[in-house]
Design a protein around this motif. Structure first.
Motif, PDB file in Angstrom:
ATOM      1  N   ILE A 102      19.169  23.308 -14.362  1.00 52.02           N
ATOM      2  CA  ILE A 102      20.048  22.837 -15.561  1.00 52.02           C
ATOM      3  C   ILE A 102      21.521  23.443 -15.534  1.00 52.02           C
ATOM      4  O   ILE A 102      21.541  24.838 -15.583  1.00 52.02           O
ATOM      5  N   ILE A 103      22.660  22.917 -15.353  1.00 54.14           N
ATOM      6  CA  ILE A 103      23.864  23.421 -15.239  1.00 54.14           C
ATOM      7  C   ILE A 103      24.840  23.447 -16.436  1.00 54.14           C
ATOM      8  O   ILE A 103      24.594  22.240 -17.242  1.00 54.14           O
ATOM      9  N   ASP A 104      25.122  24.377 -16.977  1.00 57.37           N
ATOM     10  CA  ASP A 104      25.900  24.494 -18.252  1.00 57.37           C
ATOM     11  C   ASP A 104      27.263  24.086 -18.349  1.00 57.37           C
ATOM     12  O   ASP A 104      28.170  24.827 -17.297  1.00 57.37           O
ATOM     13  N   TRP A 105      27.427  22.527 -18.286  1.00 58.16           N
ATOM     14  CA  TRP A 105      28.959  22.233 -18.111  1.00 58.16           C
ATOM     15  C   TRP A 105      29.931  22.685 -18.680  1.00 58.16           C
ATOM     16  O   TRP A 105      31.098  22.811 -18.369  1.00 58.16           O
ATOM     17  N   ARG A 106      29.825  23.531 -19.903  1.00 55.53           N
ATOM     18  CA  ARG A 106      30.789  24.154 -20.487  1.00 55.53           C
ATOM     19  C   ARG A 106      31.287  25.270 -19.665  1.00 55.53           C
ATOM     20  O   ARG A 106      32.290  25.716 -19.754  1.00 55.53           O
TER      21      ARG A 106
END
Length: 151
Positions: free
Chosen positions: A54-58
């Motif tokens: 799960i990549i934090d796009w922020r």
């Protein structure tokens, strides 16, 4: 369907999917081989679909999220299929949902900033086929985002 061990396995995986097999077996007070068989069973039955990053796009510089509620021209027989196929090709569209009712599709779109969003909207979103109406909702805060199940 699920016994106590299965539920405990799933709870631990939801809490921290990075556990190694031996670590998880220790936490569950079982053997690695028994845990491995249970995991295989959960995969085979379709309950456990795998693990993902799960990549934090922020953290990657995307500061804007807009939810677009789209109504399609349903007089076109392939409107849904053609719209969804084209929307999938837009990298900044991170989620597509379909609905029954006045709104047919919801797109979740991310952008680095508002000028970037405007570029995406004008050059890619508005060129999607079969749009009859579109409404944009700017995300202000995500209050709850949790896929964990009450097991």
């Amino acid at each position: 369907m699920l016994d106590d061990l299965d539920r405990r396995i799933l709870r631990h995986l939801q809490a921290d999917p990075a556990h190694s097999l031996p670590e998880l077996a220790d936490l569950l007070k079982t053997t690695s081989s028994r845990l491995s068989r249970r995991l295989d069973k959960l995969h085979a039955s379709g309950i456990l679909k795998g693990q993902q990053a799960i990549i934090d796009w922020r953290a990657l510089g995307y500061a804007v999220e807009v939810s677009l509620r789209v109504t399609l021209d349903k007089t076109q027989t392939r409107a849904f299929d053609e719209f969804i196929a084209a929307a999938r090709d837009i990298p900044e569209v991170i989620e597509i949902q379909t609905f029954l009712g006045r709104v047919d599709v919801r797109l979740s779109v991310i952008a680095r900033d508002m000028p970037h969003y405007q570029t995406i909207y004008r050059a890619q979103i508005l060129t999607l086929p079969h749009i009859a109406d579109i409404e944009a909702l700017m995300h202000v805060a995500r209050i709850k985002s949790d896929e964990s199940l009450p097991l």
